[in-house]
Design a protein around this motif. Structure first.
Motif, mmCIF file in Angstrom:
data_model
loop_
_atom_site.group_PDB
_atom_site.id
_atom_site.type_symbol
_atom_site.label_atom_id
_atom_site.label_comp_id
_atom_site.label_asym_id
_atom_site.label_seq_id
_atom_site.Cartn_x
_atom_site.Cartn_y
_atom_site.Cartn_z
ATOM 1 N N SER A 1 0.813 -1.207 0.000
ATOM 2 C CA SER A 1 0.000 0.000 0.000
ATOM 3 C C SER A 1 0.856 1.270 0.000
ATOM 4 N N ASP A 2 0.247 2.358 -0.451
ATOM 5 C CA ASP A 2 0.924 3.654 -0.433
ATOM 6 C C ASP A 2 1.276 4.067 0.980
ATOM 7 N N GLN A 3 0.441 3.688 1.941
ATOM 8 C CA GLN A 3 0.686 4.027 3.346
ATOM 9 C C GLN A 3 1.954 3.345 3.856
ATOM 10 N N VAL A 4 2.148 2.090 3.508
ATOM 11 C CA VAL A 4 3.343 1.354 3.928
ATOM 12 C C VAL A 4 4.585 1.960 3.268
ATOM 13 N N ILE A 5 4.481 2.284 1.993
ATOM 14 C CA ILE A 5 5.612 2.891 1.282
ATOM 15 C C ILE A 5 5.972 4.229 1.919
ATOM 16 N N ALA A 6 4.969 5.034 2.254
ATOM 17 C CA ALA A 6 5.219 6.333 2.893
ATOM 18 C C ALA A 6 5.884 6.155 4.254
ATOM 19 N N GLU A 7 5.479 5.142 5.012
ATOM 20 C CA GLU A 7 6.078 4.881 6.327
ATOM 21 C C GLU A 7 7.532 4.437 6.180
ATOM 22 N N ILE A 8 7.813 3.604 5.184
ATOM 23 C CA ILE A 8 9.194 3.176 4.928
ATOM 24 C C ILE A 8 10.050 4.393 4.587
ATOM 25 N N GLU A 9 9.564 5.254 3.696
ATOM 26 C CA GLU A 9 10.320 6.441 3.295
ATOM 27 C C GLU A 9 10.558 7.368 4.486
ATOM 28 N N ARG A 10 9.540 7.581 5.317
ATOM 29 C CA ARG A 10 9.670 8.451 6.483
ATOM 30 C C ARG A 10 10.694 7.886 7.462
ATOM 31 N N SER A 11 10.628 6.597 7.700
ATOM 32 C CA SER A 11 11.552 5.955 8.632
ATOM 33 C C SER A 11 12.990 6.036 8.133
ATOM 34 N N VAL A 12 13.190 5.770 6.859
ATOM 35 C CA VAL A 12 14.537 5.826 6.284
ATOM 36 C C VAL A 12 15.095 7.249 6.378
ATOM 37 N N ASP A 13 14.262 8.248 6.093
ATOM 38 C CA ASP A 13 14.705 9.641 6.218
ATOM 39 C C ASP A 13 15.092 9.948 7.664
ATOM 40 N N ASP A 14 14.294 9.493 8.624
ATOM 41 C CA ASP A 14 14.583 9.709 10.043
ATOM 42 C C ASP A 14 15.894 9.029 10.437
ATOM 43 N N PHE A 15 16.072 7.793 10.023
ATOM 44 C CA PHE A 15 17.306 7.071 10.351
ATOM 45 C C PHE A 15 18.517 7.766 9.732
ATOM 46 N N SER A 16 18.380 8.241 8.501
ATOM 47 C CA SER A 16 19.487 8.930 7.836
ATOM 48 C C SER A 16 19.865 10.190 8.596
ATOM 49 N N GLU A 17 18.864 10.920 9.050
ATOM 50 C CA GLU A 17 19.126 12.136 9.818
ATOM 51 C C GLU A 17 19.805 11.802 11.154
ATOM 52 N N ARG A 18 19.345 10.762 11.810
ATOM 53 C CA ARG A 18 19.908 10.378 13.111
ATOM 54 C C ARG A 18 21.338 9.875 13.002
ATOM 55 N N THR A 19 21.645 9.140 11.940
ATOM 56 C CA THR A 19 22.971 8.534 11.814
ATOM 57 C C THR A 19 23.962 9.419 11.068
ATOM 58 N N GLY A 20 23.475 10.357 10.282
ATOM 59 C CA GLY A 20 24.356 11.180 9.462
ATOM 60 C C GLY A 20 24.871 10.449 8.241
ATOM 61 N N GLU A 21 24.277 9.340 7.923
ATOM 62 C CA GLU A 21 24.668 8.617 6.713
ATOM 63 C C GLU A 21 23.428 8.126 5.990
ATOM 64 N N GLN A 22 23.618 7.703 4.763
ATOM 65 C CA GLN A 22 22.479 7.247 3.973
ATOM 66 C C GLN A 22 22.034 5.869 4.458
ATOM 67 N N VAL A 23 20.789 5.796 4.870
ATOM 68 C CA VAL A 23 20.184 4.526 5.261
ATOM 69 C C VAL A 23 19.276 4.104 4.116
ATOM 70 N N MET A 24 19.311 2.829 3.776
ATOM 71 C CA MET A 24 18.512 2.321 2.677
ATOM 72 C C MET A 24 17.602 1.203 3.150
ATOM 73 N N ALA A 25 16.402 1.162 2.594
ATOM 74 C CA ALA A 25 15.493 0.038 2.781
ATOM 75 C C ALA A 25 15.195 -0.479 1.380
ATOM 76 N N ILE A 26 15.611 -1.700 1.122
ATOM 77 C CA ILE A 26 15.428 -2.253 -0.219
ATOM 78 C C ILE A 26 14.848 -3.654 -0.141
ATOM 79 N N TYR A 27 14.123 -4.015 -1.180
ATOM 80 C CA TYR A 27 13.639 -5.380 -1.312
ATOM 81 C C TYR A 27 14.767 -6.187 -1.911
ATOM 82 N N ALA A 28 15.226 -7.204 -1.207
ATOM 83 C CA ALA A 28 16.414 -7.957 -1.622
ATOM 84 C C ALA A 28 16.118 -8.993 -2.701
ATOM 85 N N GLY A 29 14.851 -9.178 -3.062
ATOM 86 C CA GLY A 29 14.520 -10.088 -4.152
ATOM 87 C C GLY A 29 14.342 -11.535 -3.747
#
Length: 81
Positions: A2-30
């Protein structure tokens, strides 16, 4: 997914990136698994449920963030706020 789940993933990744000072990624590994990773920190979490992976990543990140505070407390030092 769902769009809601995708938005939550994006928000969380942005928050983690801000907290760590590095690029955090969430990817589907296949392979049915999601990977949440902060490469330079060596912090990686895999789970079939992307939200569970984000929660586990957050819990591990909180432990890392708390480390210096616990050390200061153990040594009887006051942490500068």
């Amino acid at each position: 997914m769902s769009d809601q789940v995708i938005a939550e993933i994006e928000r969380s990744v942005d928050d983690f990136s801000e907290r760590t000072g590095e690029q955090v990624m969430a990817i589907y590994a296949g392979n049915g698994m999601w990977l949440v990773s902060a490469h330079r920190m060596g912090l990686r979490v895999q789970n079939a449920d992307p939200m569970a992976a984000l929660r586990e990543f957050d819990a591990r990140l909180q432990k890392i963030e708390e480390g210096p505070r616990l050390l200061a407390k153990t040594l009887g030092l006051e942490a500068a706020e």
